[in-house]
Scaffold this motif. Structure first.
Motif, PDB file in Angstrom:
ATOM      1  N   TYR A  19       8.866  30.469  11.593  1.00  0.00           N
ATOM      2  CA  TYR A  19      10.214  29.929  11.699  1.00  0.00           C
ATOM      3  C   TYR A  19      10.916  30.553  12.895  1.00  0.00           C
ATOM      4  CZ  TYR A  19      11.776  34.170   9.252  1.00  0.00           C
ATOM      5  OH  TYR A  19      12.012  35.471   8.884  1.00  0.00           O
ATOM      6  N   HIS A  20      11.974  29.888  13.344  1.00  0.00           N
ATOM      7  CA  HIS A  20      12.712  30.333  14.521  1.00  0.00           C
ATOM      8  C   HIS A  20      13.973  31.077  14.103  1.00  0.00           C
ATOM      9  CE1 HIS A  20      10.234  28.150  17.344  1.00  0.00           C
ATOM     10  NE2 HIS A  20      10.335  27.085  16.563  1.00  0.00           N
ATOM     11  N   THR A  21      14.277  32.120  14.827  1.00  0.00           N
ATOM     12  CA  THR A  21      15.529  32.841  14.667  1.00  0.00           C
ATOM     13  C   THR A  21      16.218  32.862  16.027  1.00  0.00           C
ATOM     14  OG1 THR A  21      14.585  34.999  15.204  1.00  0.00           O
ATOM     15  CG2 THR A  21      14.534  34.344  12.900  1.00  0.00           C
ATOM     16  N   THR A  22      17.495  33.152  16.015  1.00  0.00           N
ATOM     17  CA  THR A  22      18.238  33.316  17.260  1.00  0.00           C
ATOM     18  C   THR A  22      18.399  34.805  17.503  1.00  0.00           C
ATOM     19  OG1 THR A  22      19.417  31.256  16.866  1.00  0.00           O
ATOM     20  CG2 THR A  22      20.388  32.759  18.471  1.00  0.00           C
ATOM     21  N   THR A  49      19.449  36.744  14.003  1.00  0.00           N
ATOM     22  CA  THR A  49      19.903  36.052  12.800  1.00  0.00           C
ATOM     23  C   THR A  49      18.959  36.313  11.638  1.00  0.00           C
ATOM     24  OG1 THR A  49      18.735  34.030  13.480  1.00  0.00           O
ATOM     25  CG2 THR A  49      21.086  34.185  14.033  1.00  0.00           C
ATOM     26  N   ASP A  50      17.785  36.852  11.930  1.00  0.00           N
ATOM     27  CA  ASP A  50      16.775  37.114  10.898  1.00  0.00           C
ATOM     28  C   ASP A  50      17.080  38.341  10.044  1.00  0.00           C
ATOM     29  OD1 ASP A  50      14.169  36.854   9.596  1.00  0.00           O
ATOM     30  OD2 ASP A  50      13.629  38.616  10.770  1.00  0.00           O
ATOM     31  N   THR A  80      10.199  33.248  17.567  1.00  0.00           N
ATOM     32  CA  THR A  80       9.393  32.733  16.467  1.00  0.00           C
ATOM     33  C   THR A  80       8.848  33.916  15.677  1.00  0.00           C
ATOM     34  OG1 THR A  80       8.764  30.825  17.798  1.00  0.00           O
ATOM     35  CG2 THR A  80       7.415  31.291  15.863  1.00  0.00           C
ATOM     36  N   ILE A  81       9.075  33.860  14.369  1.00  0.00           N
ATOM     37  CA  ILE A  81       8.664  34.942  13.475  1.00  0.00           C
ATOM     38  C   ILE A  81       7.819  34.347  12.358  1.00  0.00           C
ATOM     39  CG2 ILE A  81       9.502  36.649  11.810  1.00  0.00           C
ATOM     40  CD1 ILE A  81      11.957  36.977  13.514  1.00  0.00           C
ATOM     41  N   GLU A  82       6.826  35.096  11.933  1.00  0.00           N
ATOM     42  CA  GLU A  82       6.013  34.649  10.803  1.00  0.00           C
ATOM     43  C   GLU A  82       6.570  35.253   9.523  1.00  0.00           C
ATOM     44  OE1 GLU A  82       1.389  34.200   9.377  1.00  0.00           O
ATOM     45  OE2 GLU A  82       1.850  35.177  11.273  1.00  0.00           O
ATOM     46  N   GLY A  83       6.872  34.392   8.572  1.00  0.00           N
ATOM     47  CA  GLY A  83       7.397  34.833   7.281  1.00  0.00           C
ATOM     48  C   GLY A  83       6.477  34.403   6.160  1.00  0.00           C
TER      49      GLY A  83
END
Length: 69
Positions: free
Chosen positions: A58-61, A9-10, A50-53
Protein backbone atom coordinates in the motif's frame (compact mmCIF):
# COMPACT_ATOMS: atom_id res chain seq x y z
CA UNK A 1 21.53 20.04 6.43
CA UNK A 2 22.33 18.63 9.85
CA UNK A 3 19.08 16.99 10.91
CA UNK A 4 16.75 14.92 8.72
CA UNK A 5 13.25 14.08 9.92
CA UNK A 6 10.76 11.81 8.14
CA UNK A 7 7.02 12.21 8.66
CA UNK A 8 4.68 9.51 7.33
CA UNK A 9 0.93 8.96 7.17
CA UNK A 10 1.73 5.33 8.00
CA UNK A 11 2.90 5.89 11.55
CA UNK A 12 2.18 8.23 14.40
CA UNK A 13 5.25 9.61 16.11
CA UNK A 14 6.22 12.40 18.45
CA UNK A 15 8.13 15.58 17.86
CA UNK A 16 11.74 14.92 18.89
CA UNK A 17 11.81 18.26 20.71
CA UNK A 18 8.27 18.47 22.16
CA UNK A 19 7.32 15.00 23.36
CA UNK A 20 3.65 15.97 23.73
CA UNK A 21 3.17 16.89 20.02
CA UNK A 22 1.99 14.18 17.61
CA UNK A 23 3.71 14.01 14.22
CA UNK A 24 2.62 11.64 11.43
CA UNK A 25 -0.33 9.33 11.07
CA UNK A 26 -3.57 11.31 11.38
CA UNK A 27 -1.46 14.27 12.56
CA UNK A 28 0.55 14.31 9.31
CA UNK A 29 -0.29 17.87 8.24
CA UNK A 30 -0.26 19.33 11.76
CA UNK A 31 3.03 17.60 12.50
CA UNK A 32 4.70 19.05 9.41
CA UNK A 33 3.39 22.52 10.22
CA UNK A 34 4.67 22.16 13.78
CA UNK A 35 8.17 21.25 12.60
CA UNK A 36 8.20 24.14 10.10
CA UNK A 37 6.87 26.82 12.44
CA UNK A 38 8.32 25.77 15.79
CA UNK A 39 11.66 24.22 14.87
CA UNK A 40 12.66 25.96 11.62
CA UNK A 41 12.70 22.80 9.51
CA UNK A 42 12.39 23.01 5.72
CA UNK A 43 10.57 20.65 3.37
CA UNK A 44 13.01 18.71 1.18
CA UNK A 45 10.56 16.26 -0.39
CA UNK A 46 6.89 15.24 -0.23
CA UNK A 47 5.77 12.11 -2.05
CA UNK A 48 4.55 8.57 -1.74
CA UNK A 49 6.21 5.47 -0.38
CA UNK A 50 5.17 1.88 -1.00
CA UNK A 51 5.11 -0.26 2.12
CA UNK A 52 4.33 -3.93 2.56
CA UNK A 53 1.72 -4.60 5.23
CA UNK A 54 -0.36 -7.54 6.39
CA UNK A 55 -2.74 -7.12 3.46
CA UNK A 56 -0.08 -6.56 0.79
CA UNK A 57 1.46 -3.43 -0.67
CA UNK A 58 0.00 0.00 0.00
CA UNK A 59 1.01 3.62 -0.50
CA UNK A 60 1.67 6.15 2.22
CA UNK A 61 2.50 9.83 1.98
CA UNK A 62 5.83 10.94 3.38
CA UNK A 63 7.56 14.25 3.95
CA UNK A 64 11.30 14.61 4.39
CA UNK A 65 12.23 17.68 6.44
CA UNK A 66 15.63 19.11 7.23
CA UNK A 67 17.15 21.53 9.67
CA UNK A 68 20.45 23.35 9.46
CA UNK A 69 20.91 23.31 13.23
Amino acid sequence: MKQIFKVSTDSLGRCPYCSNVDVGGLAFENGINHMLKNHDYKIEHIGTETIEGDLGLYHTTIAILSSGT
